[in-house]
Design a protein around this motif. Sequence first.
Motif, PDB file in Angstrom:
ATOM      1  N   LYS A 129       5.249 -23.584  54.731  1.00 51.10           N
ATOM      2  CA  LYS A 129       6.682 -23.794  54.966  1.00 51.10           C
ATOM      3  C   LYS A 129       6.916 -24.634  56.223  1.00 51.10           C
ATOM      4  CE  LYS A 129       8.339 -19.628  52.593  1.00 51.10           C
ATOM      5  NZ  LYS A 129       9.024 -18.325  52.746  1.00 51.10           N
TER       6      LYS A 129
ATOM      7  N   ARG B  26       5.948 -28.188  55.244  1.00 55.29           N
ATOM      8  CA  ARG B  26       6.942 -28.773  54.339  1.00 55.29           C
ATOM      9  C   ARG B  26       8.218 -29.150  55.091  1.00 55.29           C
ATOM     10  NH1 ARG B  26      10.935 -26.434  50.728  1.00 55.29           N
ATOM     11  NH2 ARG B  26      11.377 -27.926  49.055  1.00 55.29           N
ATOM     12  N   GLN B  27       8.645 -28.301  56.021  1.00 58.09           N
ATOM     13  CA  GLN B  27       9.836 -28.628  56.807  1.00 58.09           C
ATOM     14  C   GLN B  27       9.641 -29.950  57.557  1.00 58.09           C
ATOM     15  OE1 GLN B  27      13.349 -28.467  57.512  1.00 58.09           O
ATOM     16  NE2 GLN B  27      12.894 -26.282  57.320  1.00 58.09           N
TER      17      GLN B  27
ATOM     18  N   VAL C 259       9.789 -32.984  55.076  1.00 56.77           N
ATOM     19  CA  VAL C 259      11.159 -33.284  54.663  1.00 56.77           C
ATOM     20  C   VAL C 259      11.902 -34.010  55.777  1.00 56.77           C
ATOM     21  CG1 VAL C 259      13.386 -32.241  54.078  1.00 56.77           C
ATOM     22  CG2 VAL C 259      11.300 -31.441  52.950  1.00 56.77           C
TER      23      VAL C 259
ATOM     24  N   SER D 261      17.060 -30.232  56.297  1.00 58.41           N
ATOM     25  CA  SER D 261      16.214 -29.042  56.332  1.00 58.41           C
ATOM     26  C   SER D 261      15.720 -28.723  54.930  1.00 58.41           C
ATOM     27  CB  SER D 261      16.988 -27.842  56.889  1.00 58.41           C
ATOM     28  OG  SER D 261      17.330 -28.060  58.239  1.00 58.41           O
ATOM     29  N   ALA D 262      14.467 -28.331  54.838  1.00 58.70           N
ATOM     30  CA  ALA D 262      13.917 -27.934  53.545  1.00 58.70           C
ATOM     31  C   ALA D 262      14.436 -26.559  53.147  1.00 58.70           C
ATOM     32  CB  ALA D 262      12.389 -27.904  53.629  1.00 58.70           C
ATOM     33  N   ASP D 263      14.457 -26.294  51.856  1.00 59.97           N
ATOM     34  CA  ASP D 263      14.846 -24.966  51.375  1.00 59.97           C
ATOM     35  C   ASP D 263      13.907 -23.918  51.956  1.00 59.97           C
ATOM     36  OD1 ASP D 263      16.800 -26.161  49.850  1.00 59.97           O
ATOM     37  OD2 ASP D 263      15.542 -26.272  48.051  1.00 59.97           O
ATOM     38  N   ALA D 264      14.447 -22.713  52.124  1.00 60.46           N
ATOM     39  CA  ALA D 264      13.659 -21.637  52.723  1.00 60.46           C
ATOM     40  C   ALA D 264      12.471 -21.259  51.848  1.00 60.46           C
ATOM     41  CB  ALA D 264      14.536 -20.420  52.976  1.00 60.46           C
ATOM     42  N   GLU D 265      12.662 -21.302  50.539  1.00 56.77           N
ATOM     43  CA  GLU D 265      11.600 -20.906  49.619  1.00 56.77           C
ATOM     44  C   GLU D 265      10.828 -22.124  49.120  1.00 56.77           C
ATOM     45  OE1 GLU D 265      10.754 -17.770  49.187  1.00 56.77           O
ATOM     46  OE2 GLU D 265      12.366 -17.316  50.607  1.00 56.77           O
TER      47      GLU D 265
ATOM     48  N   PRO E 285       9.205 -24.405  46.451  1.00 61.50           N
ATOM     49  CA  PRO E 285       9.431 -24.601  45.017  1.00 61.50           C
ATOM     50  C   PRO E 285       8.166 -24.312  44.223  1.00 61.50           C
ATOM     51  CG  PRO E 285       9.280 -26.707  46.125  1.00 61.50           C
ATOM     52  CD  PRO E 285       9.297 -25.660  47.205  1.00 61.50           C
TER      53      PRO E 285
END
Length: 416
Positions: free
Chosen positions: A376, A379-380, A383, A392-396, A398
């Motif tokens: 995570k 990934r942040q 993005v 901001s990337a989604d919390a979860e 994909p």
Amino acid sequence: MKQQLLALVALTLGLINNGAAQSQSPDIRDLPVIRNGSLLLLNNKPWKAVGANVYWLGLGENVLPSPGEPYYPPFHASYPTPGRTSQIMSVITAMGGTTIRSHTLGVSVGNPLSLWPSPNQTNPDAFQPIDWAVYRARVYGLRLMVPLVDNFDYYHGGKYTFLRWAGFNLSRSADERNPQVQEFYNNSKVVNLFKAYIETLLTHQNAYTNLTYAEDPTIFAIETGNELCGPVWGDMDVPTEWVRDIGRFVKELAPGKLFVDGTYGVNRTHFAAKEVDIFSNHYYPVSTAKLQRDLETLASVDKPYFAGEYGWLGNAATADASLPAWYRQIERDPKVMGDTFWSLFGHNVPECNTFVEHNDGFTMQYGNPAHAAQIKIVRQHFVKMSQGLSISADAELPPVACPAPTSLTEVTPLNV
């Protein structure tokens, strides 16, 4: 199997071309990444190269193939299946990445499964997994950085392979500090062998795209090699004239490619090599102090900087090795064109019931709960770099299907 893949490619390329015709706008996958000073541009917009090292895309060492498939037991070498390669492209896309750096898309010499099992002898079967990887990266809108040689003496070959071919009985295990290793850069027979290999690679026409590797903008950058140095580890003793010579040769064959100095560290003497577009370094562990030193060294040069490898696990015990802090430093300095962590593995496709393992302690497996928190963070960062610092990337995370999609309609390419 190969005929089925080619049929699928024909359908996919047809969909790509039809879509481009209907939209009347250029397909960004056909456009090159270009350098403007210390910035990289794609379609006249700033572009960042963020993603993973996936060293095994052309030739692997971690999977026992199905009975009857090519396998070289002394090096545990086998070709990755199309399914494994496609799944890794899906993972990079899910992580918000734009780029893969892959040693074996360019380094493949010295064993029976290599592109060059022996000097000037090309193995056409070895191009199959490389062709597929380049094609699938193109479908997903990903870009590739390809090193040409390795400083080490691993299963996929490297500078010691060329030295032995030229009559120098050297190996890294016994001769790392032997001054003769510099003959890789200085001996005309070795250099000419290396150039012949480069030409074999870059002029090859991909069976799936009908483009040579030199023509295909999917391969956006060619790197002199991986962690190159001289007889002393980390000495950066790579002659400037050799860098210039190889750079000129690559740009003659592939004028649309960016050229990366693959020396392990930023060598100031290489600033005189106008052929170099990008300077780089590697980080084990990540270090804000080391990154700052590199950027200060490059301050006088209007060229971008790339963190080609780094340990994604970081080291929470020391603040200087904090991965989020290191990412923040990268994100705020426009001279840093990107980074690719070490290293990404996927599932055992098509069974998809276990992860492929590697033994160096830096194996990231998307979907492994033990890696989720760190993924995570990565990934942040991807993005922010690829879409903008305010995003901001989604919390979860994909989900990524396994096996991966095989048709264009099931794939969401990046930036297309």
